[in-house]
Enzyme design. Structure first.
Site, PDB file in Angstrom:
ATOM      1  CD  GLU A 194      46.603  33.025  51.055  1.00 35.48           C
ATOM      2  OE1 GLU A 194      46.496  32.992  49.575  1.00 35.48           O
ATOM      3  OE2 GLU A 194      47.639  32.654  51.598  1.00 35.48           O
ATOM      4  CG  HIS A 218      46.266  40.188  43.342  1.00 32.10           C
ATOM      5  ND1 HIS A 218      45.670  40.465  44.625  1.00 32.10           N
ATOM      6  CD2 HIS A 218      47.415  39.368  43.648  1.00 32.10           C
ATOM      7  CE1 HIS A 218      46.264  39.695  45.503  1.00 32.10           C
ATOM      8  NE2 HIS A 218      47.318  39.135  44.924  1.00 32.10           N
ATOM      9  CB  CYS A 274      45.229  36.733  46.165  1.00 33.26           C
ATOM     10  SG  CYS A 274      46.707  36.460  47.336  1.00 33.26           S
TER      11      CYS A 274
END
Lengths: 350, 389, 134
Positions: A81, A235, A113
């Site tokens: 990103e 994550h 992400c």
């Protein structure tokens, strides 16, 4: 599936800043903030590092570990990103810098992400279908946190690259599953330098709902339970969320620990699950099973069920630095240096 | 080949000349040289101009035409005017070309000018233009500056020969001492070793006072064949000239404590002049940095390789020493308007050989040498002049 | 530096692509069309090679007064590096403090941002070197 990971490589910039130092500037209790977030330090790219340089270093580290001709790589996808250009791909630079050009396809991915794991899914598809022989999927980020925003305590930099092929597979993909909804928990509008977020809304309806659903969905489809896995990689926007999610899914702290890097280097965004998975592959033995689940705001999660193969015994891991080598190579900087490195202050002429 | 003489020399004040333009200083130097020679415009056969980068410094190319025009020779005698570029050696190469044009029999009287106007733009831009003399593709683009390359030479010299930081500083101290005696010098004040060592770093181990300044200035010479020169009492003979090339990038040289181009240019010049280094009474060498002068006095054979630092420390290169070097103040104190430097060096040598150097006169000087460098040593020119027949 | 001029040389700058003389075997970086030793004998015999990226520092400087595009990095280390195959080049040394750098230090190539053509222009990438990771 036949297509799997045949090599991987990581890269983490060596500069670090501590929450205490960030808090010192903004009049907050940085130590307490860091403790609350489960983050002891975050990585900071040098002024001459960006998503492209991190992606290239990671890709080169992956290629050092195998003896393939880079010209046989048919696709390079880089998820981030923080691509340095809004228009002009990161992946073309990577392709040129690893001498894979020009007979290949390349594109950049963006899904907050999880852009790196999205890239991995697509490369796996192209290799599995026989369209290309090898493919490279990279997650690389130099994430942004506005000065004074809580994100500043975690937004960091790093990345990892996966080389996908059918021969010499060291990590087999048993299955993939994704869970995607329209959930605006975190975003950055075109032309804005820093992202905005929904505060606590980023928790339950966003991170937890997607990560937990994707993980459960993957296990249901594979007919597995948490205890069937040696490692889980989730994550990791901070040190707290993945621990809580792992617990809810029935994983032990030991299963999570190896692939949990955020406490040491912060949230590397698109680089997070790729780096966590790389750290696990650094440690894993043949036969080990891994569950990896990414999360991208906006929102979605990609889950991968992976088994380490006997090929890992022959794999030349030592030709490139291990993730922990880079995690441990730390140079701490102060906030003034940090804002200069991240170009948060403008010098005359900028 | 015919003998060639210098029959006139002129120079402007060097420094930040805010009220003077490129053409102003070019013409001033030219007129001074012509007056000094006692010739008139109609006698001049050709004009050679040493200039590195007028296009970048003042957005003006075609400066040979410009100078020919404003000295009044374009519309009347329509003489050929040639601009010569070899970075810091531009003026010296122009001098050699002018020499060749007379030696060949083509011309009898030729004016050589050198000029640069560097201060109309900011320091950063001026430094960037100066760095155009090094390899833009393989040095500058990776972050190298002109000073950083000299700094690498300095470090190599220090590590190999034990040259000290103080010895480097002495070069600057001596050149400032000489500059204080030169009314045309940019800096006319003495400094101490401490001044150098306390100045800020430019590129370690080199500091601000190790490096020459940015300057405006011009110099000019009138060259003539023997027949013309015999009519002038003040003629100085050009005894020998050598020019050599080397790699443009410093890194391509196996030894960065020497400049092979200087060594070869000097060898050619000494052979042509039929003299040895010890015959030289006074020299102007290229001190764009202090290390550059130390390397030069070794390469020219004045001192053994590695002993240049000691020679500076012992003041052997100062006025009154074994071989006075840069009596003008050198690039460091006289100033370094790049294209003018090679010509300005010869002006100083001519004045010394004529005994007109005032307070900085080297008594009885009969043979003088000028040494100019382009870039970090990609071009070198060594010229030897004399008044001893 | 303008974009086409930089782009033309990216193989050398990204991947240390140089030449080897097919006549005498000497290596060159950047690419050369003619060997300075063999002259005419080398014409048509210059081979393209990729250098390993490992080398050692011949000399270095700490740059305090860089050109404007390089100011974010200052003070930075500029060095002449001899590649293990023989040729030398000029590059920055990163991931190394001015106190750590030494003549003779073993280094390896890394991929970094060299400069930007202003805030709106292209970004130039290429080699820098860092201390060799053992």
């Amino acid at each position: 599936m036949e297509a799997g990971i045949i090599s991987y490589g990581a890269y983490i910039p060596r500069y670090r800043i501590k929450p205490e130092e960030i808090g010192r500037v903004w009049g907050e209790d940085g130590a307490a903030r860091g403790k609350g977030l489960g983050v002891m330090a975050k990585s900071v790219p040098a002024p001459d590092e960006d998503v492209i340089t991190i992606a290239v270093e990671a890709a080169r580290n992956a290629l050092k570990r195998v003896d393939i001709d880079p010209k046989d790589i048919g696709a390079i996808y880089t998820g981030s990103e923080s691509h340095p250009y809004a228009v002009k791909p990161t992946s073309t630079v990577v392709a040129e810098a690893i001498m894979a050009s020009p007979d290949l396809t390349a594109a950049d991915y963006e899904f907050a992400c999880k852009a790196g794991t999205a890239a991995l899914q697509n490369v796996l598809g192209l290799v599995e279908s026989g369209i290309i022989k090898y493919g490279m999927a990279i997650g690389s980020d130099t994430s942004q946190g506005a000065p004074g925003d809580p994100l500043e305590y975690t937004a960091s930099a790093g990345g990892a690259a996966f080389l996908v092929g059918k021969d010499g597979v060291i990590a087999e993909i048993n299955g993939m599953y994704s869970y995607t909804t329209d959930t605006p928990d975190f975003w950055r509008r075109e032309g804005q330098p820093y992202p905005s977020h929904g505060g606590r809304f980023t928790g339950e309806p966003a991170y937890f709902r997607h990560v937990l659903t994707a993980a459960k969905g993957m296990m249901e489809r594979m007919g597995t339970e948490a205890k069937d896995y040696d490692y889980v990689v989730l994550h990791q926007p901070n040190g707290k969320f993945p621990r809580r999610a792992a617990k809810k899914l029935g994983f032990s702290p030991e299963q999570l620990e190896t692939g949990l890097l955020t406490p040491r280097i912060g949230n590397t965004y698109s680089g997070a699950v790729p780096l966590g998975l790389s750290a696990v592959l650094d440690a894993a033995e043949p036969g080990n099973r891994i569950l990896a689940v990414s999360f991208g705001s906006g929102a979605g999660s990609d889950a991968f069920d992976i088994t380490v193969t006997d090929e890992m015994k022959k794999f030349r891991k030592e030709r490139a630095p291990l993730v922990m080598d880079m995690v441990n190579d730390e140079v701490f900087i102060d906030y003034a240096t940090y804002v200069k490195y991240r170009k948060k202050i403008r010098r005359k002429g900028d | 080949m015919r003998d060639v003489y210098v029959i006139g020399a002129g120079i402007t004040k060097f420094g930040e000349l805010w009220e003077r333009s490129f053409r102003d200083i070019g013409i001033e130097a030219g007129i001074k040289a012509i007056n000094d020679a006692g010739i008139s415009g109609a006698d001049i056969d050709a004009l050679y101009i040493g200039n590195m980068s007028a296009g970048a410094f003042i957005n003006q190319e075609h400066v040979a035409s410009l100078i020919a025009d404003y000295v009044g020779l374009a519309q009347t005698s329509h003489i050929p005017a040639i601009r010569v570029e070899a970075a810091g050696a531009s003026g010296a190469v122009a001098f050699r070309e002018a020499f060749l044009s007379i030696a060949s029999g083509m011309h009898d009287v030729v004016v050589v000018g050198g000029a640069e106007k560097m201060t109309d733009i900011g320091d950063e831009m001026a430094n960037a233009i100066t760095a155009m003399a090094i390899d833009q593709e393989w040095e500058t683009v990776f972050g190298a500056t002109y000073a950083s390359l000299h700094a690498m030479m300095a470090r190599a010299h220090m590590e190999r020969y034990g040259t000290s930081r103080e010895q480097l500083a002495m070069v600057s101290v001596i050149n400032h001492r000489h500059g204080a005696l030169n009314p045309n010098a940019q800096f006319q004040r003495e400094i101490s070793v401490e001044t150098v060592l306390k100045s800020g770093y430019v590129a370690e181990p080199l500091r601000v006072f190790d490096m020459c300044p940015l300057s405006d200035g011009a110099a000019a010479l009138v060259l003539a064949s023997e027949v013309v020169a015999k009519k002038h009492g003040n003629a100085v003979k050009i005894m020998g000239i050598g020019q050599s090339s080397d790699t443009i990038s410093l890194h391509d040289r196996k030894d960065i404590t020497t400049m092979d181009a200087s060594v070869h240019a000097a060898k050619r010049a000494y052979e042509m002049a039929g003299i040895k280094p010890e015959d030289v009474d006074v020299a102007e060498v290229y001190d764009s940095s202090t290390i550059s002068e130390i390397i030069a006095i070794e390469d020219l054979g004045f001192f053994e390789k590695g002993k240049g630092g000691k020679a500076a420390e012992d003041e052997k290169i100062a006025l009154g020493g074994d071989i006075p070097v840069n009596t003008s103040g050198g690039l460091k104190a006289r100033g370094h308007p790049i294209g003018a430097t090679g010509v300005a060096q010869i002006v100083e040598i001519v004045q010394q050989l004529r005994g007109e150097a005032g307070k900085r006169q080297v008594n009885g000087a009969e043979i003088g040498l000028a040494h100019a460098i382009g870039g970090t040593g990609g071009t070198a020119v060594v010229s030897i002049l004399g008044v001893k027949e | 530096m303008n974009m086409p001029r930089f782009w033309r040389e990216i193989q050398g700058r990204y991947n240390l692509i140089g030449s080897r003389c097919g006549n005498c075997g000497e290596y060159f970086f950047p690419k050369r069309d003619i060997c300075p030793k063999c002259h005419r004998k080398s014409v048509g015999k210059m081979e393209t090679v990729k250098f390993s990226g490992r080398g050692r520092i011949i000399s270095y400087s700490i740059v305090h007064d860089p050109h404007p595009e390089y100011k974010d990095m200052r003070p930075y280390i500029m060095a002449i590096i001899e590649l293990e195959e023989g040729p030398r080049l000029t590059a920055q040394v990163v991931d190394c403090s001015p106190e750590e750098v030494k003549t003779g230090m073993e280094v390896e190539a890394t991929f970094r941002k060299l400069a930007e053509d202003g805030k709106e222009g292209v970004i130039f990438y290429g080699y820098k070197f860092r201390p060799l990771r053992k």
